[in-house]
Motif scaffolding. Structure first.
Motif, PDB file in Angstrom:
ATOM      1  N   LYS A 116       0.827  -1.209   0.000  1.00  0.00           N
ATOM      2  CA  LYS A 116       0.000   0.000   0.000  1.00  0.00           C
ATOM      3  C   LYS A 116       0.858   1.254   0.000  1.00  0.00           C
ATOM      4  O   LYS A 116       0.512   2.260  -0.630  1.00  0.00           O
ATOM      5  N   GLN A 117       1.995   1.209   0.687  1.00  0.00           N
ATOM      6  CA  GLN A 117       2.901   2.357   0.685  1.00  0.00           C
ATOM      7  C   GLN A 117       3.468   2.600  -0.712  1.00  0.00           C
ATOM      8  O   GLN A 117       3.608   3.739  -1.157  1.00  0.00           O
ATOM      9  N   SER A 133       0.857   4.178  -3.001  1.00  0.00           N
ATOM     10  CA  SER A 133       0.714   5.609  -2.756  1.00  0.00           C
ATOM     11  C   SER A 133       1.758   6.393  -3.541  1.00  0.00           C
ATOM     12  O   SER A 133       1.458   7.439  -4.137  1.00  0.00           O
ATOM     13  N   SER A 134       2.984   5.877  -3.564  1.00  0.00           N
ATOM     14  CA  SER A 134       4.059   6.538  -4.315  1.00  0.00           C
ATOM     15  C   SER A 134       3.788   6.479  -5.812  1.00  0.00           C
ATOM     16  O   SER A 134       3.961   7.472  -6.534  1.00  0.00           O
ATOM     17  N   GLN A 158       0.901   6.284  -7.214  1.00  0.00           N
ATOM     18  CA  GLN A 158      -0.220   7.165  -7.521  1.00  0.00           C
ATOM     19  C   GLN A 158       0.250   8.602  -7.728  1.00  0.00           C
ATOM     20  O   GLN A 158      -0.213   9.289  -8.652  1.00  0.00           O
ATOM     21  N   GLU A 159       1.167   9.037  -6.893  1.00  0.00           N
ATOM     22  CA  GLU A 159       1.676  10.407  -7.015  1.00  0.00           C
ATOM     23  C   GLU A 159       2.376  10.607  -8.360  1.00  0.00           C
ATOM     24  O   GLU A 159       2.193  11.631  -9.026  1.00  0.00           O
ATOM     25  N   GLY A 181      -4.679   3.388   1.316  1.00  0.00           N
ATOM     26  CA  GLY A 181      -3.465   4.199   1.394  1.00  0.00           C
ATOM     27  C   GLY A 181      -3.354   5.241   0.300  1.00  0.00           C
ATOM     28  O   GLY A 181      -2.388   6.005   0.263  1.00  0.00           O
ATOM     29  N   LEU A 182      -4.329   5.284  -0.605  1.00  0.00           N
ATOM     30  CA  LEU A 182      -4.257   6.216  -1.724  1.00  0.00           C
ATOM     31  C   LEU A 182      -4.846   7.569  -1.364  1.00  0.00           C
ATOM     32  O   LEU A 182      -5.660   7.694  -0.451  1.00  0.00           O
ATOM     33  N   ASN A 183      -4.436   8.580  -2.100  1.00  0.00           N
ATOM     34  CA  ASN A 183      -4.985   9.922  -1.928  1.00  0.00           C
ATOM     35  C   ASN A 183      -6.371   9.957  -2.560  1.00  0.00           C
ATOM     36  O   ASN A 183      -6.505   9.770  -3.774  1.00  0.00           O
TER      37      ASN A 183
END
Length: 293
Positions: free
Chosen positions: A42-43, A46-47, A49-50, A82-84
């Protein structure tokens, strides 16, 4: 930990038999190990996704299909937690409205597609039109398609045409930068029964249960046939189906996250590089900011 996910991928053009897949498979992994692995992935998501947002060239469309109590909602909430949320668009598709029935069957799904740089999550999807509608062909009559006035008018050629429409729709999307991942959460009849009983026995979950669920449960074999046919007709190289063992929710969530991670990795996303002239100005901007009182 091994992250090989090809065993869950439906071979394009193949002849998938759902009976060849296990609903309860979890390898040699223990539940706590799986949960820890999910947190690590999940971490990374998140990266990714950015970077997806910054690059602004691709979009990611994730489709979830399953029988009732298959675990779609919990998979979405756990894997995507964990996503924005600003970069995600989640849609849950119910019975079409009168306005949606006034358009072709793909119309409402096209409106829900993610923009470039964003992730779209569809809880149920355009596949309802070859799953629920194939088990209940009378629903197709609500679309008022010329030439299809009675259930007996809806034969094999109709479904062949609908599969073709779906393949063309998804090809158009992938040709224009959308990455499509399709997950079928494959749950057993026994596990579905246990989850239904849990909803009945737990007052906090009573709202999740509907008598209609039992009616559809009686058609479980017909639904499995519909899923099998849809997967075989529409799993392509660029828009593959993944058949996820869903009797153990923690394992299903882990495999889904691994597939998404690998899809991101395959894109080789990069942050945009400033033009030389703009990059050379950064030091000047920095000096100006530092001089501020």
């Amino acid at each position: 930990m091994k992250k090989e996910t090809t065993q869950y991928r439906a071979t394009p053009g193949g002849k998938v038999k759902l009976k060849d897949f296990s609903t309860g498979y979890h390898g040699d992994l223990k539940k706590e190990e799986g949960k820890l692995a999910l947190q690590e992935i999940k971490q990374k998501l998140s990266s990714y996704q950015e970077t997806l947002y910054a690059e602004n060239a691709h979009s990611l469309l994730i489709l979830f299909q399953a029988m009732d109590a298959g675990g779609k909602d919990s998979a979405i909430s756990h894997v995507m937690s964990g996503l924005n949320p600003q970069g995600c668009q989640v849609f849950s598709f119910k019975t079409p409205t009168s306005n949606e029935y006034a358009h072709d069957f793909l119309w409402r799904h096209y409106l829900a597609l993610p923009q470039r740089g964003r992730i779209g999550i569809h809880n149920r999807s355009h596949y309802e039109n070859v799953l629920v509608c194939k088990v209940h062909p009378e629903y197709v009559l609500n679309e008022r398609i010329p030439g299809y006035n009675k259930v007996k008018d809806i034969g094999p050629s109709f479904w062949d045409s609908r599969y073709e429409s779906i393949r063309n729709f998804e090809k158009h999307l992938t040709d224009n930068g959308t990455i499509i991942l399709k997950f079928f959460l494959y749950v057993s009849e026994d596990k579905q029964k246990a989850r239904f009983l849990d909803r009945i026995n737990d007052p906090a979950k009573n709202w999740k249960f509907s008598a209609a669920d039992l009616t559809e449960r009686e058609l479980f074999p017909q639904y499995m046939t519909a899923y099998e046919e849809a997967i075989n007709e529409t799993s392509t190289e660029k828009a593959p189906w993944y058949i996820i063992p869903a009797d153990k929710k923690w394992y299903a969530r882990l495999v889904i996250s691994q597939v998404i991670e690998q899809a991101f990795a395959g894109l080789q996303l990069q942050y945009p590089v400033l033009p030389k002239e703009e990059a050379e100005m950064l030091d000047k901007y920095k000096v100006k900011l530092m001089k501020e009182v």
